[in-house]
Motif scaffolding. Structure first.
Motif, PDB file in Angstrom:
ATOM      1  N   ILE A 130       0.838  -1.202   0.000  1.00  0.00           N
ATOM      2  CA  ILE A 130       0.000   0.000   0.000  1.00  0.00           C
ATOM      3  C   ILE A 130       0.876   1.257   0.000  1.00  0.00           C
ATOM      4  CG2 ILE A 130      -1.629   1.353   1.389  1.00  0.00           C
ATOM      5  CD1 ILE A 130      -2.946  -1.367   2.138  1.00  0.00           C
ATOM      6  N   GLU A 131       1.946   1.241   0.807  1.00  0.00           N
ATOM      7  CA  GLU A 131       2.882   2.372   0.800  1.00  0.00           C
ATOM      8  C   GLU A 131       3.427   2.611  -0.602  1.00  0.00           C
ATOM      9  OE1 GLU A 131       6.067   1.372   3.432  1.00  0.00           O
ATOM     10  OE2 GLU A 131       4.872   1.616   5.241  1.00  0.00           O
ATOM     11  N   SER A 132       3.817   1.527  -1.262  1.00  0.00           N
ATOM     12  CA  SER A 132       4.404   1.643  -2.600  1.00  0.00           C
ATOM     13  C   SER A 132       3.403   2.198  -3.597  1.00  0.00           C
ATOM     14  CB  SER A 132       4.919   0.283  -3.071  1.00  0.00           C
ATOM     15  OG  SER A 132       5.986  -0.143  -2.250  1.00  0.00           O
ATOM     16  N   VAL A 133       2.173   1.722  -3.542  1.00  0.00           N
ATOM     17  CA  VAL A 133       1.142   2.192  -4.475  1.00  0.00           C
ATOM     18  C   VAL A 133       0.840   3.671  -4.237  1.00  0.00           C
ATOM     19  CG1 VAL A 133      -1.307   1.979  -5.076  1.00  0.00           C
ATOM     20  CG2 VAL A 133       0.103  -0.067  -4.874  1.00  0.00           C
ATOM     21  N   ILE A 137       1.729   6.487  -7.028  1.00  0.00           N
ATOM     22  CA  ILE A 137       0.664   7.296  -7.637  1.00  0.00           C
ATOM     23  C   ILE A 137       0.822   8.762  -7.258  1.00  0.00           C
ATOM     24  CG2 ILE A 137      -1.826   7.739  -7.627  1.00  0.00           C
ATOM     25  CD1 ILE A 137      -2.224   4.680  -7.468  1.00  0.00           C
ATOM     26  N   GLY A 138       1.116   9.010  -5.975  1.00  0.00           N
ATOM     27  CA  GLY A 138       1.273  10.394  -5.519  1.00  0.00           C
ATOM     28  C   GLY A 138       2.389  11.118  -6.253  1.00  0.00           C
ATOM     29  N   LEU A 139       3.544  10.485  -6.348  1.00  0.00           N
ATOM     30  CA  LEU A 139       4.673  11.113  -7.046  1.00  0.00           C
ATOM     31  C   LEU A 139       4.392  11.273  -8.535  1.00  0.00           C
ATOM     32  CD1 LEU A 139       7.634   9.336  -5.223  1.00  0.00           C
ATOM     33  CD2 LEU A 139       6.931  11.744  -5.003  1.00  0.00           C
ATOM     34  N   SER A 140       3.719  10.283  -9.120  1.00  0.00           N
ATOM     35  CA  SER A 140       3.377  10.386 -10.544  1.00  0.00           C
ATOM     36  C   SER A 140       2.417  11.535 -10.805  1.00  0.00           C
ATOM     37  CB  SER A 140       2.766   9.069 -11.044  1.00  0.00           C
ATOM     38  OG  SER A 140       3.724   8.042 -11.020  1.00  0.00           O
ATOM     39  N   VAL A 141       1.430  11.706  -9.926  1.00  0.00           N
ATOM     40  CA  VAL A 141       0.483  12.814 -10.083  1.00  0.00           C
ATOM     41  C   VAL A 141       1.213  14.156  -9.942  1.00  0.00           C
ATOM     42  CG1 VAL A 141      -1.492  13.981  -8.986  1.00  0.00           C
ATOM     43  CG2 VAL A 141      -1.583  11.522  -9.427  1.00  0.00           C
ATOM     44  N   LEU A 142       2.105  14.244  -8.969  1.00  0.00           N
ATOM     45  CA  LEU A 142       2.880  15.483  -8.818  1.00  0.00           C
ATOM     46  C   LEU A 142       3.719  15.751 -10.075  1.00  0.00           C
ATOM     47  CD1 LEU A 142       4.091  15.258  -5.099  1.00  0.00           C
ATOM     48  CD2 LEU A 142       2.366  16.803  -6.065  1.00  0.00           C
ATOM     49  N   GLY A 143       4.303  14.703 -10.636  1.00  0.00           N
ATOM     50  CA  GLY A 143       5.079  14.858 -11.868  1.00  0.00           C
ATOM     51  C   GLY A 143       4.210  15.313 -13.026  1.00  0.00           C
ATOM     52  N   THR A 153       9.937  19.019 -19.167  1.00  0.00           N
ATOM     53  CA  THR A 153       9.810  18.674 -20.584  1.00  0.00           C
ATOM     54  C   THR A 153       9.352  17.217 -20.664  1.00  0.00           C
ATOM     55  OG1 THR A 153      12.064  17.843 -20.799  1.00  0.00           O
ATOM     56  CG2 THR A 153      11.739  20.227 -21.148  1.00  0.00           C
ATOM     57  N   PRO A 154       8.858  16.767 -21.818  1.00  0.00           N
ATOM     58  CA  PRO A 154       8.438  15.367 -21.943  1.00  0.00           C
ATOM     59  C   PRO A 154       9.551  14.371 -21.594  1.00  0.00           C
ATOM     60  CG  PRO A 154       7.545  16.627 -23.764  1.00  0.00           C
ATOM     61  CD  PRO A 154       8.468  17.547 -23.005  1.00  0.00           C
ATOM     62  N   VAL A 155      10.772  14.667 -22.004  1.00  0.00           N
ATOM     63  CA  VAL A 155      11.891  13.766 -21.701  1.00  0.00           C
ATOM     64  C   VAL A 155      12.158  13.744 -20.196  1.00  0.00           C
ATOM     65  CG1 VAL A 155      14.366  13.378 -22.026  1.00  0.00           C
ATOM     66  CG2 VAL A 155      12.938  13.997 -23.983  1.00  0.00           C
ATOM     67  N   GLU A 156      12.152  14.912 -19.566  1.00  0.00           N
ATOM     68  CA  GLU A 156      12.352  14.972 -18.115  1.00  0.00           C
ATOM     69  C   GLU A 156      11.236  14.232 -17.377  1.00  0.00           C
ATOM     70  OE1 GLU A 156      14.628  19.295 -17.706  1.00  0.00           O
ATOM     71  OE2 GLU A 156      12.436  19.213 -17.736  1.00  0.00           O
ATOM     72  N   GLY A 157       9.997  14.395 -17.853  1.00  0.00           N
ATOM     73  CA  GLY A 157       8.859  13.692 -17.253  1.00  0.00           C
ATOM     74  C   GLY A 157       9.003  12.184 -17.364  1.00  0.00           C
ATOM     75  N   ALA A 158       9.474  11.717 -18.536  1.00  0.00           N
ATOM     76  CA  ALA A 158       9.663  10.275 -18.739  1.00  0.00           C
ATOM     77  C   ALA A 158      10.758   9.744 -17.816  1.00  0.00           C
ATOM     78  CB  ALA A 158      10.002   9.986 -20.193  1.00  0.00           C
ATOM     79  N   ILE A 159      11.847  10.486 -17.700  1.00  0.00           N
ATOM     80  CA  ILE A 159      12.939  10.066 -16.811  1.00  0.00           C
ATOM     81  C   ILE A 159      12.469  10.075 -15.357  1.00  0.00           C
ATOM     82  CG2 ILE A 159      15.210  10.728 -15.908  1.00  0.00           C
ATOM     83  CD1 ILE A 159      15.866  11.699 -18.787  1.00  0.00           C
ATOM     84  N   LEU A 160      11.744  11.116 -14.977  1.00  0.00           N
ATOM     85  CA  LEU A 160      11.215  11.188 -13.613  1.00  0.00           C
ATOM     86  C   LEU A 160      10.298  10.003 -13.321  1.00  0.00           C
ATOM     87  CD1 LEU A 160      10.869  12.666 -10.910  1.00  0.00           C
ATOM     88  CD2 LEU A 160       8.979  13.932 -11.951  1.00  0.00           C
ATOM     89  N   GLN A 161       9.460   9.641 -14.285  1.00  0.00           N
ATOM     90  CA  GLN A 161       8.555   8.505 -14.081  1.00  0.00           C
ATOM     91  C   GLN A 161       9.337   7.211 -13.885  1.00  0.00           C
ATOM     92  OE1 GLN A 161       5.129   8.582 -13.583  1.00  0.00           O
ATOM     93  NE2 GLN A 161       5.613   6.509 -12.905  1.00  0.00           N
ATOM     94  N   ASP A 165       9.261   4.821 -10.639  1.00  0.00           N
ATOM     95  CA  ASP A 165       9.001   3.379 -10.739  1.00  0.00           C
ATOM     96  C   ASP A 165      10.079   2.566 -10.027  1.00  0.00           C
ATOM     97  OD1 ASP A 165       6.735   3.958 -12.197  1.00  0.00           O
ATOM     98  OD2 ASP A 165       7.626   3.458 -14.147  1.00  0.00           O
ATOM     99  N   VAL A 166      11.336   2.917 -10.247  1.00  0.00           N
ATOM    100  CA  VAL A 166      12.435   2.190  -9.607  1.00  0.00           C
ATOM    101  C   VAL A 166      12.370   2.365  -8.088  1.00  0.00           C
ATOM    102  CG1 VAL A 166      14.954   2.109  -9.328  1.00  0.00           C
ATOM    103  CG2 VAL A 166      13.950   2.196 -11.620  1.00  0.00           C
TER     104      VAL A 166
END
Length: 189
Positions: A130-133, A137-143, A153-161, A165-166
């Motif tokens: 649950i912590e991981s989910v 999700i929280g970090l992805s929404v912030l991104g 930028t799209p590239v920065e967003g992809a790298i951040l995602q 994930d990692v």
């Protein structure tokens, strides 16, 4: 003929109550006199004996009014009730293959006292999941918000995602190190 009470049953019941399990019943196909003798002094909340497999299923379904039901069994006659329970636990070594197939969890040792550490591991693993989910999700929404506002930028967003994930995967891997309290204390001592 009757099945003997499994070693560690009394300690298990005390431990399960400590884990917050409120009702503990024994459902058996054994004769009532035998079941009473074997369970004397265990402090069960109920004893149902002389049960057929369909009566065990009915008992599991009836007990749902009191909350989620976990059924522990080891015989072919337990398989339908294991399947009907919210969580079915089969005793795997001596238990029948039908029970193992019907159950959600199979204990690979023939010791019912291993149920409590299993519950503890499951609860801690669920908390980590649950912590991981939530974190992922929280970090992805912030991104996504940062990207929508033009801060990424799209590239920065992809790298951040990918970094998110990692990080979430690494957090989830903590579940591999879960050791029940009794096991962890024994290893430390």
């Amino acid at each position: 003929m009757a099945d003997p009470l499994r070693e560690g049953s009394s300690d298990l019941l005390d431990g399960l109550r400590g884990e917050g399990i409120a009702r503990i019943l024994l459902a058996t196909g054994d004769r009532h006199a035998v079941a009473e003798r074997v369970t004397q002094g265990l402090g069960l909340d109920g004893l149902r004996s002389d049960l057929t497999p369909d009566q065990k299923v009915l008992l599991v379904l009836t007990e749902r009014k009191n909350g989620p039901v976990m059924m522990v069994g080891d015989g072919v006659n337990d398989a339908p009730a294991l399947a009907a329970a919210d969580v079915g636990v089969a005793m795997g070594v001596r238990g029948a293959a039908a029970s193992a197939e019907a159950a959600d969890v199979v204990l690979l040792v023939d010791r019912v006292d291993q149920l409590r550490p299993g519950i503890e591991i499951a609860r801690r693993a669920k908390r980590i999941a649950i912590e991981s989910v939530v974190a992922g999700i929280g970090l992805s929404v912030l991104g996504m918000i940062a990207a929508a506002l033009g801060y990424l930028t799209p590239v920065e967003g992809a790298i951040l995602q990918e970094v998110i994930d990692v990080a979430v995967i690494l957090n989830a891997l903590r579940a591999l190190r879960i050791a029940p309290r009794g096991v962890a204390e024994a290893a430390a001592g």
